[in-house]
Design an enzyme around this catalytic site. Structure first.
Site, mmCIF file in Angstrom:
data_model
loop_
_atom_site.group_PDB
_atom_site.id
_atom_site.type_symbol
_atom_site.label_atom_id
_atom_site.label_comp_id
_atom_site.label_asym_id
_atom_site.label_seq_id
_atom_site.Cartn_x
_atom_site.Cartn_y
_atom_site.Cartn_z
ATOM 1 N N HIS A 35 34.229 39.278 44.821
ATOM 2 C CA HIS A 35 34.533 40.683 45.145
ATOM 3 C C HIS A 35 35.275 40.801 46.471
ATOM 4 O O HIS A 35 35.202 41.831 47.137
ATOM 5 C CB HIS A 35 33.264 41.552 45.129
ATOM 6 C CG HIS A 35 32.751 41.782 43.732
ATOM 7 N ND1 HIS A 35 33.000 42.935 43.036
ATOM 8 C CD2 HIS A 35 32.054 40.981 42.892
ATOM 9 C CE1 HIS A 35 32.447 42.846 41.828
ATOM 10 N NE2 HIS A 35 31.871 41.668 41.714
ATOM 11 N N GLY A 133 32.950 36.922 27.815
ATOM 12 C CA GLY A 133 31.863 37.696 28.430
ATOM 13 C C GLY A 133 30.965 36.862 29.314
ATOM 14 O O GLY A 133 29.903 37.306 29.748
ATOM 15 N N SER A 137 36.529 34.285 32.813
ATOM 16 C CA SER A 137 37.900 34.802 32.741
ATOM 17 C C SER A 137 38.623 34.473 31.453
ATOM 18 O O SER A 137 39.776 34.037 31.453
ATOM 19 C CB SER A 137 38.734 34.318 33.926
ATOM 20 O OG SER A 137 38.248 34.897 35.087
ATOM 21 N N SER A 138 37.937 34.723 30.347
ATOM 22 C CA SER A 138 38.632 34.594 29.068
ATOM 23 C C SER A 138 39.828 35.546 29.041
ATOM 24 O O SER A 138 40.843 35.256 28.418
ATOM 25 C CB SER A 138 37.684 34.886 27.910
ATOM 26 O OG SER A 138 37.107 36.160 28.064
ATOM 27 N N ASP A 183 41.519 36.082 39.092
ATOM 28 C CA ASP A 183 41.399 35.317 37.845
ATOM 29 C C ASP A 183 42.757 34.854 37.338
ATOM 30 O O ASP A 183 42.918 33.714 36.904
ATOM 31 C CB ASP A 183 40.710 36.172 36.773
ATOM 32 C CG ASP A 183 39.377 36.711 37.250
ATOM 33 O OD1 ASP A 183 38.826 36.155 38.219
ATOM 34 O OD2 ASP A 183 38.885 37.680 36.653
ATOM 35 N N TYR A 235 31.075 47.418 38.356
ATOM 36 C CA TYR A 235 32.228 46.804 39.043
ATOM 37 C C TYR A 235 33.043 47.881 39.756
ATOM 38 O O TYR A 235 33.380 47.762 40.931
ATOM 39 C CB TYR A 235 33.098 46.058 38.023
ATOM 40 C CG TYR A 235 34.207 45.249 38.660
ATOM 41 C CD1 TYR A 235 34.045 43.892 38.933
ATOM 42 C CD2 TYR A 235 35.418 45.840 38.996
ATOM 43 C CE1 TYR A 235 35.063 43.151 39.523
ATOM 44 C CE2 TYR A 235 36.434 45.118 39.583
ATOM 45 C CZ TYR A 235 36.254 43.767 39.840
ATOM 46 O OH TYR A 235 37.264 43.043 40.424
#
Ligand code: GLA
Length: 393
Positions: A35, A133, A137-138, A183, A235
Protein backbone atom coordinates in the site's frame (compact mmCIF):
# COMPACT_ATOMS: atom_id res chain seq x y z
CA UNK A 1 -2.63 -29.63 -19.96
CA UNK A 2 -0.27 -26.68 -19.50
CA UNK A 3 -1.75 -23.18 -19.53
CA UNK A 4 0.21 -22.51 -22.74
CA UNK A 5 -1.42 -25.49 -24.45
CA UNK A 6 -4.80 -24.53 -23.02
CA UNK A 7 -4.52 -21.06 -24.58
CA UNK A 8 -3.61 -22.59 -27.96
CA UNK A 9 -6.42 -25.13 -27.77
CA UNK A 10 -8.95 -22.47 -26.85
CA UNK A 11 -7.73 -20.29 -29.70
CA UNK A 12 -8.22 -23.17 -32.15
CA UNK A 13 -11.70 -23.74 -30.79
CA UNK A 14 -12.52 -20.03 -31.12
CA UNK A 15 -11.20 -19.53 -34.64
CA UNK A 16 -10.55 -22.92 -36.23
CA UNK A 17 -6.93 -21.79 -36.78
CA UNK A 18 -3.55 -21.74 -35.08
CA UNK A 19 -2.62 -18.50 -33.31
CA UNK A 20 -0.05 -16.19 -34.89
CA UNK A 21 1.77 -16.25 -31.58
CA UNK A 22 1.41 -16.85 -27.85
CA UNK A 23 2.59 -14.25 -25.35
CA UNK A 24 2.75 -14.60 -21.58
CA UNK A 25 3.34 -12.52 -18.48
CA UNK A 26 3.84 -13.58 -14.84
CA UNK A 27 2.02 -12.98 -11.58
CA UNK A 28 3.99 -11.50 -8.71
CA UNK A 29 4.75 -11.76 -5.05
CA UNK A 30 5.57 -8.60 -3.18
CA UNK A 31 8.61 -9.12 -0.96
CA UNK A 32 7.92 -5.89 0.92
CA UNK A 33 6.26 -2.49 0.42
CA UNK A 34 2.49 -2.79 0.76
CA UNK A 35 0.00 0.00 0.00
CA UNK A 36 2.92 2.29 -0.69
CA UNK A 37 2.58 2.33 -4.49
CA UNK A 38 -0.43 4.66 -4.73
CA UNK A 39 1.28 6.88 -2.16
CA UNK A 40 4.13 7.37 -4.67
CA UNK A 41 6.43 5.36 -2.42
CA UNK A 42 8.66 2.30 -2.72
CA UNK A 43 7.97 -1.38 -3.39
CA UNK A 44 10.11 -4.50 -3.85
CA UNK A 45 8.11 -7.20 -5.67
CA UNK A 46 9.27 -10.06 -7.87
CA UNK A 47 7.68 -11.95 -10.75
CA UNK A 48 6.77 -15.60 -10.05
CA UNK A 49 6.86 -18.65 -12.34
CA UNK A 50 3.05 -18.72 -12.65
CA UNK A 51 1.96 -17.08 -15.90
CA UNK A 52 -1.00 -16.04 -18.00
CA UNK A 53 -0.93 -16.83 -21.72
CA UNK A 54 -2.58 -14.93 -24.56
CA UNK A 55 -2.81 -16.77 -27.89
CA UNK A 56 -3.62 -14.24 -30.60
CA UNK A 57 -3.88 -13.50 -34.31
CA UNK A 58 -4.88 -10.39 -36.23
CA UNK A 59 -8.13 -10.41 -38.19
CA UNK A 60 -9.07 -8.90 -41.53
CA UNK A 61 -11.69 -6.62 -39.98
CA UNK A 62 -11.67 -4.22 -37.01
CA UNK A 63 -13.30 -6.50 -34.44
CA UNK A 64 -11.72 -7.78 -31.25
CA UNK A 65 -12.96 -11.13 -30.02
CA UNK A 66 -11.85 -12.66 -26.72
CA UNK A 67 -12.25 -16.00 -24.99
CA UNK A 68 -10.91 -17.28 -21.69
CA UNK A 69 -10.74 -20.68 -20.06
CA UNK A 70 -12.30 -18.98 -17.02
CA UNK A 71 -15.57 -18.19 -18.78
CA UNK A 72 -17.99 -19.93 -21.12
CA UNK A 73 -19.02 -16.79 -22.97
CA UNK A 74 -17.11 -15.09 -25.82
CA UNK A 75 -17.03 -11.31 -26.05
CA UNK A 76 -16.73 -9.44 -29.34
CA UNK A 77 -16.72 -5.69 -30.05
CA UNK A 78 -15.48 -3.36 -32.77
CA UNK A 79 -12.24 -1.55 -31.89
CA UNK A 80 -14.03 1.70 -32.68
CA UNK A 81 -16.59 0.91 -29.96
CA UNK A 82 -14.02 0.62 -27.16
CA UNK A 83 -14.20 4.35 -26.48
CA UNK A 84 -17.90 4.01 -25.80
CA UNK A 85 -17.30 1.19 -23.28
CA UNK A 86 -14.50 2.79 -21.25
CA UNK A 87 -13.74 4.43 -18.91
CA UNK A 88 -16.17 2.69 -16.60
CA UNK A 89 -17.77 5.17 -14.17
CA UNK A 90 -16.15 4.96 -10.69
CA UNK A 91 -17.87 2.33 -8.58
CA UNK A 92 -19.90 1.00 -11.55
CA UNK A 93 -19.71 -2.50 -13.03
CA UNK A 94 -17.92 -2.68 -16.42
CA UNK A 95 -20.35 -2.78 -19.39
CA UNK A 96 -18.75 -6.11 -20.45
CA UNK A 97 -18.17 -9.25 -18.35
CA UNK A 98 -15.46 -8.41 -15.82
CA UNK A 99 -12.91 -10.98 -17.08
CA UNK A 100 -13.12 -9.47 -20.56
CA UNK A 101 -12.73 -5.91 -19.28
CA UNK A 102 -9.07 -6.72 -18.49
CA UNK A 103 -8.46 -7.70 -22.12
CA UNK A 104 -10.60 -5.08 -23.84
CA UNK A 105 -9.42 -2.44 -21.37
CA UNK A 106 -5.80 -3.13 -22.35
CA UNK A 107 -6.70 -2.81 -26.05
CA UNK A 108 -8.45 0.49 -25.31
CA UNK A 109 -5.62 1.91 -23.19
CA UNK A 110 -3.00 0.70 -25.66
CA UNK A 111 -4.69 2.45 -28.58
CA UNK A 112 -4.90 5.61 -26.48
CA UNK A 113 -1.20 5.38 -25.52
CA UNK A 114 -0.11 4.77 -29.11
CA UNK A 115 -1.95 7.78 -30.48
CA UNK A 116 -3.84 7.08 -33.68
CA UNK A 117 -1.86 4.00 -34.74
CA UNK A 118 -3.98 2.07 -37.24
CA UNK A 119 -4.98 -1.19 -35.59
CA UNK A 120 -6.47 -4.35 -37.03
CA UNK A 121 -8.96 -6.53 -35.29
CA UNK A 122 -7.66 -9.45 -33.30
CA UNK A 123 -8.75 -12.77 -31.81
CA UNK A 124 -7.38 -13.55 -28.34
CA UNK A 125 -7.67 -16.66 -26.18
CA UNK A 126 -6.56 -16.54 -22.53
CA UNK A 127 -5.46 -19.28 -20.15
CA UNK A 128 -3.53 -18.97 -16.91
CA UNK A 129 -1.94 -20.87 -14.07
CA UNK A 130 -1.77 -17.85 -11.75
CA UNK A 131 -4.13 -18.55 -8.84
CA UNK A 132 -7.03 -16.07 -8.99
CA UNK A 133 -7.99 -14.01 -5.95
CA UNK A 134 -4.87 -15.13 -4.08
CA UNK A 135 -3.12 -11.77 -4.06
CA UNK A 136 -0.64 -12.94 -6.71
CA UNK A 137 -1.75 -10.44 -9.37
CA UNK A 138 -3.52 -12.68 -11.79
CA UNK A 139 -4.95 -9.44 -13.18
CA UNK A 140 -1.53 -7.88 -13.88
CA UNK A 141 -0.54 -11.15 -15.57
CA UNK A 142 -3.49 -11.03 -17.95
CA UNK A 143 -2.89 -7.34 -18.64
CA UNK A 144 0.81 -7.97 -19.28
CA UNK A 145 0.19 -10.92 -21.61
CA UNK A 146 -2.42 -9.06 -23.66
CA UNK A 147 -0.42 -5.81 -23.74
CA UNK A 148 2.66 -7.71 -24.95
CA UNK A 149 0.66 -9.53 -27.63
CA UNK A 150 -1.03 -6.40 -28.97
CA UNK A 151 2.16 -4.33 -28.74
CA UNK A 152 3.77 -6.86 -31.11
CA UNK A 153 0.81 -7.57 -33.37
CA UNK A 154 0.06 -3.86 -33.82
CA UNK A 155 3.80 -3.03 -34.02
CA UNK A 156 3.49 -0.25 -31.46
CA UNK A 157 7.00 -0.56 -30.03
CA UNK A 158 6.04 0.53 -26.50
CA UNK A 159 8.57 -0.23 -23.76
CA UNK A 160 7.84 -2.34 -20.64
CA UNK A 161 7.14 0.66 -18.40
CA UNK A 162 4.67 2.10 -20.94
CA UNK A 163 2.99 -1.32 -21.14
CA UNK A 164 2.77 -1.45 -17.34
CA UNK A 165 1.04 1.94 -17.38
CA UNK A 166 -1.39 0.64 -20.00
CA UNK A 167 -2.17 -2.34 -17.76
CA UNK A 168 -2.75 -0.12 -14.78
CA UNK A 169 -5.05 2.15 -16.77
CA UNK A 170 -7.09 -0.87 -17.85
CA UNK A 171 -7.34 -2.03 -14.24
CA UNK A 172 -8.30 1.42 -12.90
CA UNK A 173 -10.53 2.70 -15.68
CA UNK A 174 -11.91 -0.39 -17.45
CA UNK A 175 -12.23 -2.84 -14.54
CA UNK A 176 -12.71 -0.09 -11.94
CA UNK A 177 -10.21 -1.27 -9.29
CA UNK A 178 -8.41 1.78 -7.77
CA UNK A 179 -5.03 0.04 -7.56
CA UNK A 180 -1.48 1.39 -7.87
CA UNK A 181 1.19 0.50 -10.44
CA UNK A 182 3.17 -2.10 -8.49
CA UNK A 183 1.67 -5.28 -9.93
CA UNK A 184 1.98 -4.32 -13.57
CA UNK A 185 5.56 -3.07 -13.10
CA UNK A 186 6.49 -6.24 -11.20
CA UNK A 187 5.10 -8.42 -13.97
CA UNK A 188 6.62 -6.44 -16.85
CA UNK A 189 10.10 -6.10 -15.32
CA UNK A 190 10.61 -9.54 -13.76
CA UNK A 191 14.14 -10.98 -13.75
CA UNK A 192 15.33 -14.40 -12.53
CA UNK A 193 16.76 -14.34 -9.01
CA UNK A 194 16.02 -10.64 -8.55
CA UNK A 195 13.32 -8.46 -7.08
CA UNK A 196 12.44 -5.13 -8.70
CA UNK A 197 12.85 -2.03 -6.57
CA UNK A 198 10.38 0.52 -7.88
CA UNK A 199 10.12 4.19 -7.07
CA UNK A 200 6.41 4.57 -7.73
CA UNK A 201 6.72 8.34 -8.21
CA UNK A 202 9.37 8.42 -10.93
CA UNK A 203 8.86 4.80 -12.06
CA UNK A 204 12.64 4.39 -11.90
CA UNK A 205 13.49 0.76 -11.24
CA UNK A 206 16.46 -1.23 -10.08
CA UNK A 207 16.92 -4.97 -10.27
CA UNK A 208 17.90 -6.17 -6.78
CA UNK A 209 19.47 -9.66 -6.56
CA UNK A 210 17.67 -11.59 -3.81
CA UNK A 211 20.38 -14.18 -3.24
CA UNK A 212 17.71 -16.69 -2.16
CA UNK A 213 19.01 -19.58 -4.25
CA UNK A 214 22.64 -19.05 -3.30
CA UNK A 215 21.71 -19.02 0.39
CA UNK A 216 19.57 -22.16 0.10
CA UNK A 217 16.35 -20.24 0.81
CA UNK A 218 12.86 -20.68 -0.58
CA UNK A 219 9.89 -18.36 -0.64
CA UNK A 220 6.82 -20.25 0.46
CA UNK A 221 3.46 -18.89 -0.66
CA UNK A 222 0.62 -19.72 1.70
CA UNK A 223 -2.58 -19.02 -0.22
CA UNK A 224 -5.24 -18.84 2.47
CA UNK A 225 -8.06 -19.43 -0.05
CA UNK A 226 -9.79 -16.39 1.43
CA UNK A 227 -10.48 -14.53 -1.80
CA UNK A 228 -10.40 -10.77 -1.99
CA UNK A 229 -11.45 -8.12 -4.45
CA UNK A 230 -9.95 -4.65 -4.74
CA UNK A 231 -12.80 -3.19 -6.78
CA UNK A 232 -14.73 -2.32 -3.66
CA UNK A 233 -14.60 -1.76 0.05
CA UNK A 234 -11.51 -1.87 2.17
CA UNK A 235 -8.86 -1.17 -0.45
CA UNK A 236 -10.59 2.02 -1.59
CA UNK A 237 -11.11 3.12 2.02
CA UNK A 238 -7.43 2.67 2.83
CA UNK A 239 -6.51 4.69 -0.19
CA UNK A 240 -8.84 7.50 0.85
CA UNK A 241 -7.41 7.51 4.38
CA UNK A 242 -3.90 7.94 2.93
CA UNK A 243 -5.06 10.82 0.75
CA UNK A 244 -6.76 12.43 3.76
CA UNK A 245 -3.60 12.05 5.81
CA UNK A 246 -1.44 13.61 3.11
CA UNK A 247 -3.86 16.52 2.74
CA UNK A 248 -3.84 17.15 6.50
CA UNK A 249 -0.04 17.14 6.47
CA UNK A 250 -0.10 19.57 3.55
CA UNK A 251 1.93 17.31 1.26
CA UNK A 252 1.30 15.88 -2.21
CA UNK A 253 1.47 12.27 -1.06
CA UNK A 254 2.68 10.26 1.93
CA UNK A 255 5.90 9.63 0.03
CA UNK A 256 6.87 13.12 1.18
CA UNK A 257 6.49 12.31 4.89
CA UNK A 258 8.95 10.59 7.21
CA UNK A 259 8.92 9.29 10.77
CA UNK A 260 9.89 12.78 11.94
CA UNK A 261 6.40 13.94 10.82
CA UNK A 262 4.54 11.49 13.03
CA UNK A 263 4.26 13.71 16.15
CA UNK A 264 2.77 16.48 13.99
CA UNK A 265 0.48 13.95 12.29
CA UNK A 266 -0.75 12.86 15.73
CA UNK A 267 -1.92 16.40 16.41
CA UNK A 268 -3.57 16.86 13.02
CA UNK A 269 -5.59 13.69 12.55
CA UNK A 270 -7.81 11.10 14.20
CA UNK A 271 -6.29 7.88 15.49
CA UNK A 272 -7.36 5.70 12.55
CA UNK A 273 -5.95 8.06 9.91
CA UNK A 274 -2.77 8.42 11.95
CA UNK A 275 -2.27 4.65 11.99
CA UNK A 276 -2.86 4.38 8.24
CA UNK A 277 -0.29 7.14 7.69
CA UNK A 278 2.17 5.52 10.11
CA UNK A 279 1.98 2.24 8.20
CA UNK A 280 2.85 3.90 4.90
CA UNK A 281 5.68 5.99 6.34
CA UNK A 282 7.29 3.07 8.17
CA UNK A 283 6.70 0.66 5.27
CA UNK A 284 8.51 2.94 2.84
CA UNK A 285 11.47 2.97 5.22
CA UNK A 286 11.35 -0.83 5.53
CA UNK A 287 11.57 -1.18 1.74
CA UNK A 288 14.69 0.98 1.65
CA UNK A 289 16.13 -0.95 4.59
CA UNK A 290 15.40 -4.27 2.88
CA UNK A 291 17.18 -3.22 -0.32
CA UNK A 292 20.21 -2.11 1.69
CA UNK A 293 20.20 -5.20 3.89
CA UNK A 294 20.02 -7.54 0.89
CA UNK A 295 23.03 -5.84 -0.66
CA UNK A 296 25.10 -5.58 2.51
CA UNK A 297 24.17 -8.65 4.53
CA UNK A 298 22.15 -10.98 2.29
CA UNK A 299 18.62 -12.40 2.50
CA UNK A 300 18.99 -14.15 5.86
CA UNK A 301 19.03 -10.74 7.53
CA UNK A 302 15.74 -9.36 6.15
CA UNK A 303 13.49 -11.47 8.38
CA UNK A 304 12.81 -8.80 11.01
CA UNK A 305 11.79 -6.31 8.34
CA UNK A 306 9.27 -8.77 6.88
CA UNK A 307 7.86 -9.47 10.34
CA UNK A 308 7.61 -5.75 11.18
CA UNK A 309 5.83 -5.17 7.87
CA UNK A 310 3.23 -7.78 8.76
CA UNK A 311 2.68 -6.32 12.22
CA UNK A 312 2.19 -2.87 10.70
CA UNK A 313 -0.41 -4.19 8.25
CA UNK A 314 -2.17 -6.13 10.99
CA UNK A 315 -2.22 -3.38 13.64
CA UNK A 316 -1.92 -0.02 11.87
CA UNK A 317 -3.31 -0.58 8.38
CA UNK A 318 -5.73 -3.33 9.53
CA UNK A 319 -5.80 -5.31 6.29
CA UNK A 320 -4.84 -8.74 7.61
CA UNK A 321 -7.29 -11.52 8.40
CA UNK A 322 -7.10 -14.37 10.96
CA UNK A 323 -5.93 -16.85 8.32
CA UNK A 324 -3.03 -14.62 7.24
CA UNK A 325 -1.98 -13.99 10.85
CA UNK A 326 -2.06 -17.72 11.60
CA UNK A 327 0.00 -18.49 8.48
CA UNK A 328 2.64 -15.94 9.48
CA UNK A 329 2.76 -16.96 13.15
CA UNK A 330 2.97 -20.66 12.36
CA UNK A 331 5.70 -20.20 9.77
CA UNK A 332 7.76 -18.12 12.21
CA UNK A 333 7.23 -20.63 15.03
CA UNK A 334 8.61 -23.34 12.70
CA UNK A 335 11.79 -21.41 12.00
CA UNK A 336 10.93 -19.23 8.99
CA UNK A 337 13.43 -16.38 8.64
CA UNK A 338 10.59 -13.96 8.06
CA UNK A 339 6.95 -13.96 6.99
CA UNK A 340 4.26 -11.47 6.05
CA UNK A 341 1.02 -11.17 4.16
CA UNK A 342 1.61 -10.07 0.57
CA UNK A 343 -0.55 -7.99 -1.74
CA UNK A 344 -3.60 -5.89 -1.01
CA UNK A 345 -4.85 -7.82 2.00
CA UNK A 346 -8.33 -8.81 3.23
CA UNK A 347 -7.45 -12.39 2.23
CA UNK A 348 -5.05 -13.73 -0.36
CA UNK A 349 -1.62 -15.06 0.46
CA UNK A 350 1.21 -14.80 2.97
CA UNK A 351 4.84 -15.43 2.12
CA UNK A 352 7.45 -17.05 4.33
CA UNK A 353 11.19 -17.03 3.71
CA UNK A 354 12.43 -20.47 4.78
CA UNK A 355 15.53 -22.61 4.49
CA UNK A 356 15.20 -25.20 1.73
CA UNK A 357 15.29 -28.05 4.27
CA UNK A 358 12.44 -26.54 6.31
CA UNK A 359 9.91 -26.24 3.48
CA UNK A 360 8.10 -29.45 4.32
CA UNK A 361 8.09 -28.86 8.06
CA UNK A 362 6.66 -25.34 7.70
CA UNK A 363 4.11 -26.39 5.07
CA UNK A 364 2.86 -29.29 7.19
CA UNK A 365 2.65 -27.15 10.31
CA UNK A 366 0.63 -24.47 8.50
CA UNK A 367 -1.76 -27.09 7.11
CA UNK A 368 -2.21 -28.56 10.61
CA UNK A 369 -2.73 -25.17 12.23
CA UNK A 370 -5.40 -24.28 9.65
CA UNK A 371 -7.19 -27.58 10.20
CA UNK A 372 -7.08 -27.10 13.99
CA UNK A 373 -8.51 -23.58 13.64
CA UNK A 374 -11.33 -24.85 11.41
CA UNK A 375 -10.06 -22.87 8.39
CA UNK A 376 -10.20 -24.16 4.81
CA UNK A 377 -7.01 -26.00 3.79
CA UNK A 378 -4.43 -23.50 2.50
CA UNK A 379 -2.65 -23.96 -0.82
CA UNK A 380 1.09 -23.93 -0.06
CA UNK A 381 3.82 -23.84 -2.72
CA UNK A 382 7.24 -22.34 -3.38
CA UNK A 383 8.07 -19.61 -5.90
CA UNK A 384 11.30 -18.07 -7.12
CA UNK A 385 11.93 -14.72 -8.79
CA UNK A 386 11.30 -15.26 -12.50
CA UNK A 387 11.22 -13.67 -15.94
CA UNK A 388 8.86 -10.94 -17.10
CA UNK A 389 6.78 -11.17 -20.29
CA UNK A 390 7.88 -13.15 -23.29
CA UNK A 391 6.68 -14.46 -26.59
CA UNK A 392 6.38 -18.22 -26.12
CA UNK A 393 5.53 -19.18 -29.70
C1 GLA B 1 -2.84 -4.61 -4.80
C2 GLA B 1 -2.76 -3.47 -5.80
C3 GLA B 1 -1.37 -2.84 -5.80
C4 GLA B 1 -0.92 -2.51 -4.40
C5 GLA B 1 -1.13 -3.68 -3.45
C6 GLA B 1 -0.83 -3.32 -2.03
O1 GLA B 1 -2.01 -5.67 -5.21
O2 GLA B 1 -3.06 -3.93 -7.09
O3 GLA B 1 -1.37 -1.71 -6.63
O4 GLA B 1 -1.55 -1.35 -3.93
O5 GLA B 1 -2.45 -4.16 -3.52
O6 GLA B 1 0.52 -3.09 -1.87
Amino acid sequence: MSALDAARALFAELTGREPEGVWSAPGRVNLIGEHTDYNEGFVLPFAIPHRTFAAARVRDDDRIRVASTFADERVEVALTDLDALFPTAPGAEPAVPEWSAYVLGVAWALLAAAGDAPARGVDIAIASDVPVGAGLSSSAAIEGAVASALNDLWRLGLDPVALAQVGRRAENEAVGAPTGIMDQMASMLGRPDAATFIDCRSLATESVPTGFTGEGLEVLVIDTQVTHSHSTGGYRERREACERGAALLGIRSLRDASEADLPRAAELMDDVTLRRVRHVITENQRVLDTVRTLAEHGPRMIGDLLVASHASMRDDFEISVAELDLAVETALAQGAIGARMTGGGFGGAAIALVAHDDVEKVSDAVARAFADAGFAAPHVFTVHPSDGPRRDI
